[in-house]
Design an enzyme around this catalytic site. Structure first.
Site, PDB file in Angstrom:
ATOM      1  N   PHE A 136     -60.686  32.481 -27.267  1.00 16.85           N
ATOM      2  CA  PHE A 136     -60.254  31.352 -26.426  1.00 16.85           C
ATOM      3  C   PHE A 136     -59.217  31.861 -25.440  1.00 16.85           C
ATOM      4  N   GLU A 140     -51.972  33.344 -19.864  1.00 17.68           N
ATOM      5  CA  GLU A 140     -52.042  34.417 -18.854  1.00 17.68           C
ATOM      6  C   GLU A 140     -50.719  35.178 -18.844  1.00 17.68           C
ATOM      7  N   PRO A 141     -50.699  36.355 -18.214  1.00 16.50           N
ATOM      8  CA  PRO A 141     -49.455  37.128 -18.199  1.00 16.50           C
ATOM      9  C   PRO A 141     -48.253  36.307 -17.701  1.00 16.50           C
ATOM     10  N   ILE A 170     -54.988  37.360 -26.485  1.00 12.46           N
ATOM     11  CA  ILE A 170     -56.136  36.572 -26.925  1.00 12.46           C
ATOM     12  C   ILE A 170     -56.652  37.098 -28.274  1.00 12.46           C
ATOM     13  N   ALA A 250     -56.394  22.995 -33.583  1.00  8.06           N
ATOM     14  CA  ALA A 250     -55.935  24.274 -34.147  1.00  8.06           C
ATOM     15  C   ALA A 250     -54.514  24.143 -34.705  1.00  8.06           C
ATOM     16  N   ARG A 276     -37.724  40.344 -63.383  1.00  9.18           N
ATOM     17  CA  ARG A 276     -36.759  41.378 -62.974  1.00  9.18           C
ATOM     18  C   ARG A 276     -35.441  41.215 -63.746  1.00  9.18           C
ATOM     19  N   GLN A 287     -27.800  31.261 -60.961  1.00  8.29           N
ATOM     20  CA  GLN A 287     -27.822  30.051 -60.139  1.00  8.29           C
ATOM     21  C   GLN A 287     -28.187  30.342 -58.684  1.00  8.29           C
ATOM     22  N   GLU A 371     -49.946  28.870 -30.216  1.00  4.39           N
ATOM     23  CA  GLU A 371     -50.331  27.444 -30.308  1.00  4.39           C
ATOM     24  C   GLU A 371     -49.166  26.532 -29.939  1.00  4.39           C
TER      25      GLU A 371
HETATM   26  P1  TGC Z   1     -48.888  17.376 -19.085  1.00  2.00           P
HETATM   27  O1  TGC Z   1     -48.762  16.878 -17.660  1.00  2.00           O
HETATM   28  O2  TGC Z   1     -47.944  16.838 -20.119  1.00  2.00           O
HETATM   29  O3  TGC Z   1     -50.372  17.126 -19.594  1.00  2.00           O
HETATM   30  C1  TGC Z   1     -51.512  17.468 -18.803  1.00  2.00           C
HETATM   31  C2  TGC Z   1     -52.668  16.626 -19.311  1.00  2.00           C
HETATM   32  O4  TGC Z   1     -52.966  17.007 -20.671  1.00  2.00           O
HETATM   33  C3  TGC Z   1     -52.837  15.868 -21.533  1.00  2.00           C
HETATM   34  N1  TGC Z   1     -52.284  16.384 -22.802  1.00  2.00           N
HETATM   35  C4  TGC Z   1     -53.035  16.519 -23.896  1.00  2.00           C
HETATM   36  N2  TGC Z   1     -54.315  16.217 -24.147  1.00  2.00           N
HETATM   37  C5  TGC Z   1     -54.789  16.477 -25.369  1.00  2.00           C
HETATM   38  N3  TGC Z   1     -54.029  17.047 -26.330  1.00  2.00           N
HETATM   39  C6  TGC Z   1     -52.735  17.387 -26.122  1.00  2.00           C
HETATM   40  N4  TGC Z   1     -52.018  17.982 -27.079  1.00  2.00           N
HETATM   41  C7  TGC Z   1     -52.179  17.115 -24.861  1.00  2.00           C
HETATM   42  N5  TGC Z   1     -50.957  17.324 -24.284  1.00  2.00           N
HETATM   43  C8  TGC Z   1     -51.054  16.869 -23.022  1.00  2.00           C
HETATM   44  C9  TGC Z   1     -51.894  14.932 -20.805  1.00  2.00           C
HETATM   45  O5  TGC Z   1     -52.076  13.611 -21.233  1.00  2.00           O
HETATM   46  C10 TGC Z   1     -52.342  15.137 -19.378  1.00  2.00           C
HETATM   47  O6  TGC Z   1     -53.563  14.432 -19.166  1.00  2.00           O
HETATM   48  P2  TGC Z   1     -53.883  13.756 -17.740  1.00  2.00           P
HETATM   49  O7  TGC Z   1     -55.198  13.084 -17.954  1.00  2.00           O
HETATM   50  O8  TGC Z   1     -52.751  12.819 -17.466  1.00  2.00           O
HETATM   51  O9  TGC Z   1     -53.940  14.895 -16.758  1.00  2.00           O
HETATM   52  O10 TGC Z   1     -48.851  18.950 -19.042  1.00  2.00           O
HETATM   53  P3  TGC Z   1     -47.655  19.961 -18.779  1.00  2.00           P
HETATM   54  O11 TGC Z   1     -48.148  20.956 -17.793  1.00  2.00           O
HETATM   55  O12 TGC Z   1     -46.377  19.214 -18.456  1.00  2.00           O
HETATM   56  O13 TGC Z   1     -47.506  20.722 -20.171  1.00  2.00           O
HETATM   57  C11 TGC Z   1     -47.251  20.067 -21.346  1.00  2.00           C
HETATM   58  C12 TGC Z   1     -47.072  21.096 -22.503  1.00  2.00           C
HETATM   59  C13 TGC Z   1     -45.881  21.995 -22.260  1.00  2.00           C
HETATM   60  C14 TGC Z   1     -46.845  20.263 -23.752  1.00  2.00           C
HETATM   61  C15 TGC Z   1     -48.358  21.940 -22.654  1.00  2.00           C
HETATM   62  O14 TGC Z   1     -48.598  22.722 -21.542  1.00  2.00           O
HETATM   63  C16 TGC Z   1     -48.336  22.836 -23.868  1.00  2.00           C
HETATM   64  O15 TGC Z   1     -48.687  22.399 -24.956  1.00  2.00           O
HETATM   65  N6  TGC Z   1     -47.946  24.158 -23.729  1.00  2.00           N
HETATM   66  C17 TGC Z   1     -48.034  25.124 -24.809  1.00  2.00           C
HETATM   67  C18 TGC Z   1     -49.179  26.071 -24.518  1.00  2.00           C
HETATM   68  C19 TGC Z   1     -49.896  26.488 -25.772  1.00  2.00           C
HETATM   69  O16 TGC Z   1     -49.793  25.883 -26.826  1.00  2.00           O
HETATM   70  N7  TGC Z   1     -50.722  27.516 -25.648  1.00  2.00           N
HETATM   71  C20 TGC Z   1     -51.511  27.949 -26.750  1.00  2.00           C
HETATM   72  C21 TGC Z   1     -52.556  28.944 -26.279  1.00  2.00           C
HETATM   73  S1  TGC Z   1     -53.872  29.178 -27.437  1.00  2.00           S
HETATM   74  C22 TGC Z   1     -53.168  29.989 -28.701  1.00  2.00           C
HETATM   75  O17 TGC Z   1     -52.013  30.213 -28.802  1.00  2.00           O
HETATM   76  C23 TGC Z   1     -54.107  30.409 -29.735  1.00  2.00           C
HETATM   77  S2  TGC Z   1     -53.410  31.267 -31.051  1.00  2.00           S
HETATM   78  C24 TGC Z   1     -54.805  31.356 -31.918  1.00  2.00           C
HETATM   79  C25 TGC Z   1     -54.670  31.722 -33.298  1.00  2.00           C
HETATM   80  O18 TGC Z   1     -54.565  30.819 -34.177  1.00  2.00           O
HETATM   81  O19 TGC Z   1     -54.790  32.952 -33.550  1.00  2.00           O
HETATM   82  P1  FAD Z   2     -43.101  31.948 -22.756  1.00  2.00           P
HETATM   83  O1  FAD Z   2     -43.825  30.703 -22.358  1.00  2.00           O
HETATM   84  O2  FAD Z   2     -42.756  32.914 -21.681  1.00  2.00           O
HETATM   85  O3  FAD Z   2     -41.779  31.519 -23.512  1.00  2.00           O
HETATM   86  C1  FAD Z   2     -40.684  32.409 -23.718  1.00  2.00           C
HETATM   87  C2  FAD Z   2     -39.535  31.624 -24.390  1.00  2.00           C
HETATM   88  O4  FAD Z   2     -39.132  30.587 -23.499  1.00  2.00           O
HETATM   89  C3  FAD Z   2     -39.981  30.936 -25.682  1.00  2.00           C
HETATM   90  O5  FAD Z   2     -38.932  30.963 -26.608  1.00  2.00           O
HETATM   91  C4  FAD Z   2     -40.238  29.492 -25.252  1.00  2.00           C
HETATM   92  O6  FAD Z   2     -40.048  28.561 -26.305  1.00  2.00           O
HETATM   93  C5  FAD Z   2     -39.181  29.330 -24.163  1.00  2.00           C
HETATM   94  N1  FAD Z   2     -39.572  28.299 -23.201  1.00  2.00           N
HETATM   95  C6  FAD Z   2     -40.673  28.262 -22.417  1.00  2.00           C
HETATM   96  N2  FAD Z   2     -40.701  27.137 -21.686  1.00  2.00           N
HETATM   97  C7  FAD Z   2     -39.578  26.442 -22.005  1.00  2.00           C
HETATM   98  C8  FAD Z   2     -39.028  25.197 -21.600  1.00  2.00           C
HETATM   99  N3  FAD Z   2     -39.653  24.421 -20.710  1.00  2.00           N
HETATM  100  N4  FAD Z   2     -37.846  24.799 -22.128  1.00  2.00           N
HETATM  101  C9  FAD Z   2     -37.205  25.575 -23.049  1.00  2.00           C
HETATM  102  N5  FAD Z   2     -37.666  26.768 -23.477  1.00  2.00           N
HETATM  103  C10 FAD Z   2     -38.850  27.185 -22.964  1.00  2.00           C
HETATM  104  N6  FAD Z   2     -53.162  32.458 -26.303  1.00  2.00           N
HETATM  105  C11 FAD Z   2     -54.454  32.113 -26.038  1.00  2.00           C
HETATM  106  O7  FAD Z   2     -54.754  31.503 -25.015  1.00  2.00           O
HETATM  107  N7  FAD Z   2     -55.459  32.430 -26.912  1.00  2.00           N
HETATM  108  C12 FAD Z   2     -55.222  33.104 -28.065  1.00  2.00           C
HETATM  109  O8  FAD Z   2     -56.158  33.364 -28.835  1.00  2.00           O
HETATM  110  C13 FAD Z   2     -53.879  33.506 -28.345  1.00  2.00           C
HETATM  111  N8  FAD Z   2     -53.618  34.260 -29.460  1.00  2.00           N
HETATM  112  C14 FAD Z   2     -52.352  34.769 -29.641  1.00  2.00           C
HETATM  113  C15 FAD Z   2     -52.124  35.695 -30.674  1.00  2.00           C
HETATM  114  C16 FAD Z   2     -50.852  36.237 -30.846  1.00  2.00           C
HETATM  115  C17 FAD Z   2     -50.626  37.264 -31.902  1.00  2.00           C
HETATM  116  C18 FAD Z   2     -49.772  35.813 -30.031  1.00  2.00           C
HETATM  117  C19 FAD Z   2     -48.392  36.345 -30.235  1.00  2.00           C
HETATM  118  C20 FAD Z   2     -50.004  34.923 -29.006  1.00  2.00           C
HETATM  119  C21 FAD Z   2     -51.289  34.401 -28.778  1.00  2.00           C
HETATM  120  N9  FAD Z   2     -51.569  33.539 -27.703  1.00  2.00           N
HETATM  121  C22 FAD Z   2     -52.856  33.151 -27.432  1.00  2.00           C
HETATM  122  C23 FAD Z   2     -50.521  33.256 -26.725  1.00  2.00           C
HETATM  123  C24 FAD Z   2     -49.536  32.163 -27.149  1.00  2.00           C
HETATM  124  O9  FAD Z   2     -50.111  30.917 -27.098  1.00  2.00           O
HETATM  125  C25 FAD Z   2     -48.319  32.273 -26.213  1.00  2.00           C
HETATM  126  O10 FAD Z   2     -47.635  33.451 -26.581  1.00  2.00           O
HETATM  127  C26 FAD Z   2     -47.405  31.072 -26.333  1.00  2.00           C
HETATM  128  O11 FAD Z   2     -48.037  29.907 -25.816  1.00  2.00           O
HETATM  129  C27 FAD Z   2     -46.056  31.296 -25.599  1.00  2.00           C
HETATM  130  O12 FAD Z   2     -46.244  31.849 -24.350  1.00  2.00           O
HETATM  131  P2  FAD Z   2     -45.393  33.163 -23.916  1.00  2.00           P
HETATM  132  O13 FAD Z   2     -45.537  34.173 -24.990  1.00  2.00           O
HETATM  133  O14 FAD Z   2     -45.828  33.524 -22.553  1.00  2.00           O
HETATM  134  O15 FAD Z   2     -43.884  32.695 -23.921  1.00  2.00           O
END
Ligand code: TGC
Ligand code: FAD
Length: 391
Positions: A136, A140-141, A170, A250, A276, A287, A371
């Site tokens: 998934f 991005e960088p 990813i 997720a 141990r 404690q 996530e």
């Molecule tokens: P914002 O303007 O708040 O929202 C944009 C649109 O998205 C809707 N929305 C959601 N919809 C479904 N589920 C959610 N959880 C949603 N959160 C928001 C929202 O209603 C809106 O819809 P519309 O129709 O009005 O356009 O967006 P924002 O740009 O201000 O960002 C909000 C924020 C910071 C919460 C969001 O960008 C965020 O969650 N950032 C964190 C990024 C993240 O979690 N990345 C994960 C990448 S994948 C990964 O890490 C996989 S690890 C895999 C593994 O398990 O190994």
């Molecule tokens: P940044 O967004 O640069 O954040 C850096 C620091 O700033 C963090 O402490 C954060 O909490 C803080 N910060 C950021 N914004 C704010 C704010 N507005 N206010 C206050 N503090 C803030 N992504 C995918 O798409 N697919 C995958 O399969 C996937 N797998 C992963 C597997 C691993 C092992 C790891 C480590 C990451 C993976 N990710 C994946 C990426 C992951 O989702 C991102 O690392 C995560 O969303 C945070 O982004 P970043 O690392 O760029 O940190």
């Protein structure tokens, strides 16, 4: 590594809340983890290799698409069963749970929820059986917590699209057969595209030197003028809400998974403390050690209740994204704190690969970041209760 002697803590008789299907799923997954995962995981983590031999078994226990309907090859289970599967796998290792999470919630779910019938028929049964492995691409960088700023883009060339850009961090990228990639069209609207390994201009270099999730393969997705057939665009949903909707599923799985890692650390530390001997007595009579263990089981029990209630809300279609954020944030922090305390109970032995605790601790440093980071989930709760986004 020591033999896997895990006994699951259930201080509040939460088993009574589970139905027969939940218990059957739990017992089958737990038995598979003991027999297949535990014997190979430490070596894989030490060598920083993904144990590909586990993929077939993961598919067989229903870890690929637990809640996807059986008509598409999934297991057709409810959300509690899905959570239990994630808990039991992460009890073994967060990296292996990652593979199951990504396959189920970040690859199969978007194809199931946003794909057309032909896409579902083409990909879902093969993903459920493990014949195809997916990844998934959202991060991005330069856009991690803020994926809405992504630069990856595609242009309409009449009979096909052309995709350019790069994704970083990813999970499963280095060996995945397909990638669900989020990219902007010429109007700046985010869409999901299915990119297949072998497409010209698509490469997936591996990211090395991780101290965390060492048994999980992480990499980049690089797109250089990749020609994407038009039928590979997910037609049913677009905008940032589409990838964020997959994250809900997720993140929910992680809320359960983290409990598994915590249970394993607690169980290991409790057994060690009883065995141990220091100053002529087991350290369990002291404690200070009892305080650590008592606080661990209290926090695990609270996290179990949170996850269970969230699962019932999801079964009823009532769980909000903010509720999911609260559970992911709370349970991962709980597990990380427990891993750190449990490691101390083992003294020097705690830093070795003889025990799983240090591996869990290092894994959880990724789980607390991916996530959605710990901070981002707190800000989601803050926005939900005040009405003001503070991102
Ligand atoms: P914002 O303007 O708040 O929202 C944009 C649109 O998205 C809707 N929305 C959601 N919809 C479904 N589920 C959610 N959880 C949603 N959160 C928001 C929202 O209603 C809106 O819809 P519309 O129709 O009005 O356009 O967006 P924002 O740009 O201000 O960002 C909000 C924020 C910071 C919460 C969001 O960008 C965020 O969650 N950032 C964190 C990024 C993240 O979690 N990345 C994960 C990448 S994948 C990964 O890490 C996989 S690890 C895999 C593994 O398990 O190994
Ligand atoms: P940044 O967004 O640069 O954040 C850096 C620091 O700033 C963090 O402490 C954060 O909490 C803080 N910060 C950021 N914004 C704010 C704010 N507005 N206010 C206050 N503090 C803030 N992504 C995918 O798409 N697919 C995958 O399969 C996937 N797998 C992963 C597997 C691993 C092992 C790891 C480590 C990451 C993976 N990710 C994946 C990426 C992951 O989702 C991102 O690392 C995560 O969303 C945070 O982004 P970043 O690392 O760029 O940190």
């Amino acid at each position: 590594m020591k033999p896997d002697l895990f006994t699951a803590p259930d201080y509040y008789n939460l088993d009574d809340l589970l139905n027969d299907e939940h218990k059957m799923v739990r017992d089958a997954t737990r038995a598979w983890v003991k027999k297949e995962l535990s014997p190979v995981i430490e070596d894989a983590a030490q060598k920083a290799e993904f144990p590909k031999g586990l993929l077939k078994g993961l598919a067989e226990i229903g870890a690929f698409g637990p809640y996807i309907p059986e008509s598409y090859g999934g297991a057709g289970l409810d959300q509690i069963s899905y959570g239990i599967i994630m808990q039991e796998i992460e009890r073994g290792d967060s990296g292996i749970r990652s593979t199951a999470s990504v396959q189920s919630s970040l690859v199969m779910y978007p194809i199931y929820a946003y794909g057309c019938e032909e896409q579902k028929q083409k990909y879902l049964p093969k993903l459920a059986s493990g014949e195809l492995i997916g990844c998934f691409g959202l991060t991005e960088p330069d856009f991690g917590s803020n994926p809405g700023g992504m630069l990856t883009n595609f242009k309409d060339k009449g009979d096909h699209y052309v995709l350019n850009g790069a994704k970083l961090w990813i999970s499963n990228a280095p060996f995945a057969d397909i990638a669900v990639v989020w990219a902007k069209n010429e109007e700046g609207r985010i869409h999901g595209l299915i990119v297949e390994r072998g497409m010209e201009g698509f490469s997936t270099p591996e990211t090395h030197n991780k101290w965390s999730l060492r048994a999980s393969a992480t990499g980049e997705l690089i797109f250089n003028d990749v020609k994407i057939p038009k039928e590979n665009l997910l037609p049913e949903k677009n905008g940032l809400g589409a990838p964020l909707g997959c994250l809900d599923s997720a993140r929910y799985g992680i809320a359960w998974g983290a409990i598994g890692a915590a249970m394993d650390c607690y169980d290991t530390a409790l057994r060690y403390a009883k065995e141990r001997i220091q100053f002529g007595k087991p350290i369990a009579v002291k404690q200070l050690q009892q305080k650590k263990l008592a606080e661990m089981i209290t926090e695990i029990t609270k996290a179990q209740l949170l996850a269970w209630r969230l699962g019932t809300l999801r079964n009823e279609g009532k769980a909000t994204s903010a509720q999911i954020s609260m559970a992911k944030r709370n349970n991962v922090e709980m597990a990380l704190k427990i891993a750190r305390e449990a490691r101390q109970i083992l003294g020097a032995m705690g830093i070795t690969g003889e025990y799983s605790i240090m591996r869990h601790m290092m894994n959880l440093e990724s789980v607390i970041t991916y996530e959605g980071t710990h901070d981002i989930h707190l800000l989601i709760t803050g926005m939900d209760i005040t009405g003001h986004p503070a991102f």
